[in-house]
Design a protein around this motif. Structure first.
Motif, mmCIF file in Angstrom:
data_model
loop_
_atom_site.group_PDB
_atom_site.id
_atom_site.type_symbol
_atom_site.label_atom_id
_atom_site.label_comp_id
_atom_site.label_asym_id
_atom_site.label_seq_id
_atom_site.Cartn_x
_atom_site.Cartn_y
_atom_site.Cartn_z
ATOM 1 N N PRO A 1 0.832 -1.214 0.000
ATOM 2 C CA PRO A 1 0.000 0.000 0.000
ATOM 3 C C PRO A 1 0.862 1.258 0.000
ATOM 4 O O PRO A 1 1.871 1.322 0.712
ATOM 5 C CB PRO A 1 -0.812 -0.112 1.296
ATOM 6 N N PHE A 2 0.469 2.237 -0.791
ATOM 7 C CA PHE A 2 1.253 3.468 -0.925
ATOM 8 C C PHE A 2 0.339 4.664 -0.727
ATOM 9 O O PHE A 2 -0.735 4.741 -1.325
ATOM 10 C CB PHE A 2 1.921 3.526 -2.308
ATOM 11 N N VAL A 3 0.771 5.600 0.120
ATOM 12 C CA VAL A 3 -0.034 6.779 0.448
ATOM 13 C C VAL A 3 0.731 8.037 0.058
ATOM 14 O O VAL A 3 1.912 8.190 0.408
ATOM 15 C CB VAL A 3 -0.380 6.817 1.948
ATOM 16 N N LEU A 4 0.082 8.938 -0.651
ATOM 17 C CA LEU A 4 0.669 10.221 -1.028
ATOM 18 C C LEU A 4 0.086 11.305 -0.132
ATOM 19 O O LEU A 4 -1.113 11.604 -0.190
ATOM 20 C CB LEU A 4 0.381 10.528 -2.499
ATOM 21 N N ALA A 5 0.940 11.905 0.707
ATOM 22 C CA ALA A 5 0.500 12.955 1.622
ATOM 23 C C ALA A 5 0.621 14.320 0.943
ATOM 24 O O ALA A 5 1.335 15.212 1.396
ATOM 25 C CB ALA A 5 1.323 12.912 2.904
ATOM 26 N N SER A 6 -0.075 14.470 -0.164
ATOM 27 C CA SER A 6 -0.007 15.703 -0.954
ATOM 28 C C SER A 6 -1.251 15.817 -1.816
ATOM 29 O O SER A 6 -1.766 14.812 -2.313
ATOM 30 C CB SER A 6 1.241 15.693 -1.853
ATOM 31 N N ALA A 7 -1.710 17.053 -1.998
ATOM 32 C CA ALA A 7 -2.887 17.286 -2.838
ATOM 33 C C ALA A 7 -2.513 17.536 -4.288
ATOM 34 O O ALA A 7 -3.388 17.780 -5.116
ATOM 35 C CB ALA A 7 -3.678 18.476 -2.296
ATOM 36 N N SER A 8 -1.228 17.465 -4.618
ATOM 37 C CA SER A 8 -0.759 17.808 -5.959
ATOM 38 C C SER A 8 -1.231 16.814 -7.019
ATOM 39 O O SER A 8 -0.849 15.642 -6.995
ATOM 40 C CB SER A 8 0.774 17.849 -5.986
ATOM 41 N N PRO A 9 -2.052 17.261 -7.982
ATOM 42 C CA PRO A 9 -2.466 16.357 -9.052
ATOM 43 C C PRO A 9 -1.300 15.938 -9.941
ATOM 44 O O PRO A 9 -1.309 14.842 -10.497
ATOM 45 C CB PRO A 9 -3.499 17.175 -9.835
ATOM 46 N N ALA A 10 -0.284 16.791 -10.062
ATOM 47 C CA ALA A 10 0.880 16.439 -10.882
ATOM 48 C C ALA A 10 1.666 15.304 -10.244
ATOM 49 O O ALA A 10 2.133 14.390 -10.941
ATOM 50 C CB ALA A 10 1.775 17.659 -11.072
ATOM 51 N N ARG A 11 1.818 15.334 -8.914
ATOM 52 C CA ARG A 11 2.523 14.243 -8.242
ATOM 53 C C ARG A 11 1.731 12.939 -8.374
ATOM 54 O O ARG A 11 2.303 11.879 -8.613
ATOM 55 C CB ARG A 11 2.748 14.578 -6.767
ATOM 56 N N LEU A 12 0.431 13.028 -8.197
ATOM 57 C CA LEU A 12 -0.402 11.839 -8.316
ATOM 58 C C LEU A 12 -0.311 11.255 -9.714
ATOM 59 O O LEU A 12 -0.152 10.026 -9.882
ATOM 60 C CB LEU A 12 -1.851 12.181 -7.980
#
Length: 212
Positions: free
Chosen positions: A13-24
């Motif tokens: 499982p991987f969690v992105l602690a950022s709202a950035s659509p570019a990072r996602l």
């Protein structure tokens, strides 16, 4: 090291602690399927740090805000949590997101025809072990000598108001970036080669993060 790509085993499982659509979008294009949990940290607590320290510091804040409240955020067991942040260094000053359109215009008038350094911080926490990797990356960005009308039109789109340094390389702002020295993905917001190194340092397989 945990398992490589195996169709009989679920991805880590991987969690992105950022709202950035570019990072996602970058992580998804690299084979990951992150759960997004916005940290909501007060970034002003680190005001005054040099750009090269500020980006990793903010990334660490974001990662900790989510990982330390794993149960509250409903994180899957054993998740890896990634916090990222970026700032543009110009004349020794750290430039995050512009405060408003006027600020974005001023930024572009200062940046055009020049070069800056985009600092990106990465903090990765393994919630199963508590181990953390904190690293930074830097890429030099060369800006076109855009005219006043181009600056005004770009700022009017709203795009530069939501990104560090008031520019993108993967959107409308890409035409105003004449070159980069370093990893392209760092400018987008997350360095994939650096992230792979961090994942492996935590004894996980990069391919084990790929969605099936």
């Amino acid at each position: 090291m945990t398992h490589p790509l195996d169709p009989d085993l679920p991805p880590v499982p991987f969690v992105l602690a950022s709202a950035s659509p570019a990072r996602l979008a970058t992580l998804r294009s690299a084979g990951l399927d992150p759960l997004v949990v916005v940290s909501g940290v007060d970034e002003s607590v680190l005001d005054g740090l040099p750009p090269a320290e500020l980006a990793p510091g903010l990334a660490e804040l974001k990662c900790a805000a989510v990982a330390d409240r794993a149960e509250q955020h409903g994180l899957p067991a054993g998740a890896l949590v990634l916090g990222c942040d970026s700032v543009l260094e110009l004349d020794g000053e750290a430039l995050g997101k512009p405060v408003d359109a006027e600020d974005a215009v001023r930024r572009w008038h200062a940046m055009r025809g020049r070069s800056g350094v985009l600092h990106s911080g990465h903090c990765l926490r393994d919630t199963a072990t508590g181990r953390t990797e904190l690293r930074g990356a830097a890429t030099t960005v060369h800006f076109a000598d855009v005219d006043d009308d181009e600056v005004a039109a770009y700022v009017a789109t709203g795009e530069p108001l939501h990104v560090a340094g008031a520019f993108t390389v993967d959107g409308l702002g890409g035409a105003f970036v004449t070159g980069i020295e370093g990893d392209y993905h760092t400018v987008v917001g997350v360095s994939l080669p650096l992230l792979r190194t961090m994942v492996r340092a935590l004894d996980h397989s990069w391919t084990g993060l790929w969605s099936r």
